[in-house]
Write an enzyme that holds these catalytic residues in place. Structure first.
Site, short mmCIF file in Angstrom:
data_model
loop_
_atom_site.label_atom_id
_atom_site.label_comp_id
_atom_site.label_asym_id
_atom_site.label_seq_id
_atom_site.Cartn_x
_atom_site.Cartn_y
_atom_site.Cartn_z
N ASP A 61 80.13 -3.44 13.54
CA ASP A 61 80.27 -4.10 14.67
C ASP A 61 79.95 -3.39 16.23
OD1 ASP A 61 81.70 -5.37 12.44
OD2 ASP A 61 83.60 -5.71 13.96
N GLU A 112 87.33 -12.93 12.37
CA GLU A 112 87.12 -11.62 12.80
C GLU A 112 86.47 -11.88 14.17
OE1 GLU A 112 86.77 -8.70 9.16
OE2 GLU A 112 85.00 -9.73 9.55
C1 FRU Z 1 84.23 -7.00 11.34
C2 FRU Z 1 85.35 -5.98 11.20
C3 FRU Z 1 86.28 -6.29 12.18
C4 FRU Z 1 87.22 -4.97 12.21
C5 FRU Z 1 85.86 -3.79 11.76
C6 FRU Z 1 86.08 -2.65 10.97
O1 FRU Z 1 82.96 -6.64 11.05
O2 FRU Z 1 85.94 -6.32 9.85
O3 FRU Z 1 87.22 -7.24 11.76
O4 FRU Z 1 87.87 -4.67 13.41
O5 FRU Z 1 84.91 -4.56 11.33
O6 FRU Z 1 85.32 -1.81 11.11
#
Ligand code: FRU
Length: 520
Positions: free
Chosen positions: A22, A204
Site C-alpha cells: 500500500d 482495509e
Molecule cells: C492492505 C493491508 C492493510 C495493512 C497493510 C499491511 O493491503 O492489508 O490493511 O495495514 O496492508 O501491509
C-alpha cells in the site's frame, strides 16, 4: 539511476529493490509530494512482522527520488498502513509556536507491550520535511476493545468542527474518531457493518473526504473510500470485486463531523459502486494538503491484488504504484459518480509519435503497422459504426497481445490479458476484465497508459477505469487498431511515447523546472 530490468515500470514509482504494497502517508508539504509505502527492505516477499514505511519524494508527481525508509519497526511492532498530515496550527505541540510539520498516524502490528491487542494506532512527527521521524513517547494513541483487525488510520482536518477526524478499518466496519491534537482520540460513529454485499473480505484502508460536485463549490458531497480484502470477511458469499480478489468501492453521502450517511442505502449488491474494474488497483488513498494548494484531490494506488501479490514474476523488486490520478465528482443520469483522471503532470514526459484523424478502420487492416512502442499514452476518440467490437492491441508480438476493446452490444470496455505474456504464476491471472461504459453521443473516448508491466485504461470521462498488470516479453512492442464485424470511425488518435522517469539527475531537474514554469 538506470531502472531497465525486465518488467520494470518506466513511468510508475517502484522501489529500487524488495517488496512494496500500500501507498501510505501521502502529503504535500513545502514543495514536495511525499509518498510513503508498505515496505519490506530486506526481501521481495511481504514480512508482516517487519513492515516499514518506505519513502519517496517528488516535486512534480512524476519523477520520484527514493529516500531511506522513514519508519522502522521495533518493540512497538511493524509499521502498517496509515496517513500523514501537515499540522499547520501545531495542534500536536510537536513543533515550534509558529511552525508546522508532518505527523504520521499509523498502525503498529504486533506491539509487544499490548500482546492481547495486536493492532494499535501510533503517531510520529518530523521537523525536517519527512527526512527523520520521532515516535511519540505516549504511543499507542488508540487501541481496540476486542478486535484483531483495527488498522489503517486515515486522518484529515475537519474545518467545520476544528477537529482531526480519523477513519479506521475495523474488520467489518469503518470507525470514525475525532481529536483536537492527534494524541487523544474519541470514538464518534461507525459505518458499514450492515451494508449489504460488502463483507466478502475485511475492510482495509478507508478514506473520507469532501469534494465539489461538477466543480461547483456550492455543491459539496462526502466520499467514503473502502478497500476490501480478498478473504476473512464475515460473509464469504458476498460478491467479489469485478475482477476478483481484493478491490475498492466508494459511497457518496454526507458527513457532519461525526457520522457518515450515504445518500442512497445499499439495498442490494447492484447498488455497490466499484472504483476500478481491473484486477490491480488497491489501497489507494488521497494526498493531504493538495486541495488547499491548487484545489485538486489526488491519489495513487498499489498495482497489485492480494490474490497473487507475492507471486508476481519480478525478483529485484515486487509491487508498483499506479499513475497518480485526480478525482472528481460528476453528475450523471444515474446520480453522482466518482471519476478518475491521470494527473496533468504526465504530459511533461510525452514524446509525440503519431496522430490520426477521421480514419475509417475496417477488419483486417491496421494503420499502425509501422509503430512500435512499449511505454505509451494513447488518446483516442471513436465513433461507433457497423463494428460489433473495436479497440487496440498493445505490447504485441507473434505470440503475445493485450487487448483493450469496446463491445458495442454489451456497452462494455474491457482489457483482455489472457495472452499478455507471462501469466502462469497464478491460475486467475490470465483473464478478461470488463467495465460498463455508455457511449456518449455515439462516441467512445479512451485514454490508455501502457508501461513495461502495467496497463491503465480510462474510458469516457474516467467513469470506467481498468488497471491491470501485464508481463509481456520485452520485444513485444507492436501496436494494432482492430475492429470485429464491421467498421468504426477513428475520429482522432494521439500516440505519445512516454519517457522514462528514471533519467539521469540533470535531465530530471530540467523536466521539473519545465513543469514548474508551466504552473507559474
Ligand atoms: C492492505 C493491508 C492493510 C495493512 C497493510 C499491511 O493491503 O492489508 O490493511 O495495514 O496492508 O501491509
Amino acid at each position: 539511476m538506470n531502472y531497465t530490468e525486465k518488467y520494470r515500470p518506466q513511468f510508475h514509482y517502484t522501489p529500487e529493490k524488495n517488496w512494496m504494497n500500500d501507498p501510505n502517508g501521502m502529503a504535500y508539504y513545502e514543495g514536495e509530494y511525499h509518498l510513503f509505502y508498505q515496505y519490506t527492505p530486506f526481501s521481495n516477499q511481504p514480512n508482516f512482522e517487519k513492515m516499514h514505511w518506505g519513502h519517496a519524494v517528488s516535486s512534480d508527481l512524476v519523477h520520484w527520488e527514493e529516500l531511506p525508509p522513514a519508519l522502522s519497526p521495533g518493540e512497538d511492532g511493524a509499521i502498517f498502513s496509515g496517513s500523514a498530515v501537515v499540522d499547520k496550527q501545531n495542534t500536536s505541540g510537536f513543533f515550534d509556536e509558529e511552525g508546522s510539520g508532518l505527523v504520521a498516524i499509523y498502525t503498529n502490528n504486533g506491539n509487544t507491550a499490548t500482546p492481547d491487542k495486536p493492532q494499535v494506532q501510533s503517531i510520529a512527527y518530523s521537523k525536517d520535511k519527512g527526512r527523520t521521524w520521532t515516535k511519540y513517547l505516549g504511543n499507542p494513541v488508540l487501541f481496540p476493545d476486542t478486535t484483531l483487525d483495527f488498522r489503517d488510520p486515515k486522518v484529515f482536518w475537519h474545518v467545520e468542527t476544528s477537529k482531526w477526524i480519523m477513519s479506521l478499518a475495523v474488520n467489518d466496519r469503518v470507525e470514525f474518531y475525532t481529536s483536537p491534537n492527534l494524541k487523544e482520540w474519541m470514538f464518534a460513529s461507525d459505518f458499514g457493518e450492515d451494508v449489504i454485499g460488502t463483507h466478502r473480505g475485511i475492510y482495509e484502508c478507508p478514506d473520507l473526504f469532501s469534494m465539489d460536485v461538477d466543480g461547483d463549490p456550492n455543491k459539496k458531497k462526502w466520499v467514503l473510500i473502502l478497500s476490501v480484502g480478498d478473504c476473512n470477511g464475515v460473509n464469504p458469499n458476498d460478491p467479489e470485486p469485478p475482477a476478483g480478489g481484493s478491490g475498492m468501492m466508494y459511497f457518496v453521502g454526507t458527513f457532519d463531523g461525526r457520522t457518515f450517511t450515504p445518500d442512497k442505502p445499499i439495498h442490494s449488491i447492484h447498488d455497490l459502486k466499484w472504483i476500478d474494474f481491473g484486477s490491480d488497483f488497491y489501497a489507494a488513498v488521497t494526498w493531504d494538503n493538495t486541495t488547499e494548494i491548487d484545489g485538486r484531490r489526488l491519489w495513487i494506488g498499489w498495482m497489485n491484488n492480494w490474490r497473487y501479490a507475492d507471486l508476481l514474476p519480478t525478483n529485484k523488486w515486487r509491487g508498483s504504484t499506479s499513475i497518480p490520478r485526480e478525482l472528481k465528482l460528476k453528475t450523471y443520469q444515474e446520480g453522482i459518480r466518482l471519476v478518475q483522471e491521470p494527473v496533468e503532470e504526465l504530459s511533461g514526459i510525452r514524446s509525440p509519435l503519431a496522430t490520426l484523424e477521421n480514419v475509417t478502420i475496417t477488419p483486417d487492416t491496421n494503420p499502425l503497422t509501422d509503430i512500435t512502442v512499449d511505454k505509451a499514452e494513447l488518446i483516442a476518440d471513436f465513433e461507433i459504426g457497423t463494428a460489433t467490437e473495436f479497440g487496440f492491441k498493445v505490447r504485441t508480438s507473434a505470440d503475445e497481445e493485450t487487448i483493450i476493446g469496446y463491445n458495442i452490444a454489451m456497452k462494455k470496455l474491457f482489457v483482455d490479458r489472457t495472452n499478455s505474456g507471462k501469466t502462469d504464476f497464478h491460475p486467475d491471472f490470465a483473464a478478461k476484465h470488463e467495465a460498463p461504459l455508455e457511449p456518449d453521443d455515439n462516441r467512445v473516448r479512451l485514454l490508455i497508459y501502457v508501461d513495461w508491466s502495467t496497463i491503465e485504461v480510462f474510458g469516457g470521462d474516467g467513469t470506467a477505469v481498468i488497471s491491470d498488470t501485464i508481463f509481456p516479453t520485452p520485444g513485444s512492442d507492436g501496436l494494432n487498431l482492430y475492429t470485429v464485424g464491421g467498421n468504426v470511425k477513428l475520429v482522432s488518435l494521439q500516440i505519445n511515447e512516454l519517457q522514462s522517469i528514471w533519467l539521469p539527475n540533470d535531465k530530471v531537474k530540467e523536466n521539473i523546472h519545465a513543469h514548474q514554469d508551466r504552473l507559474v
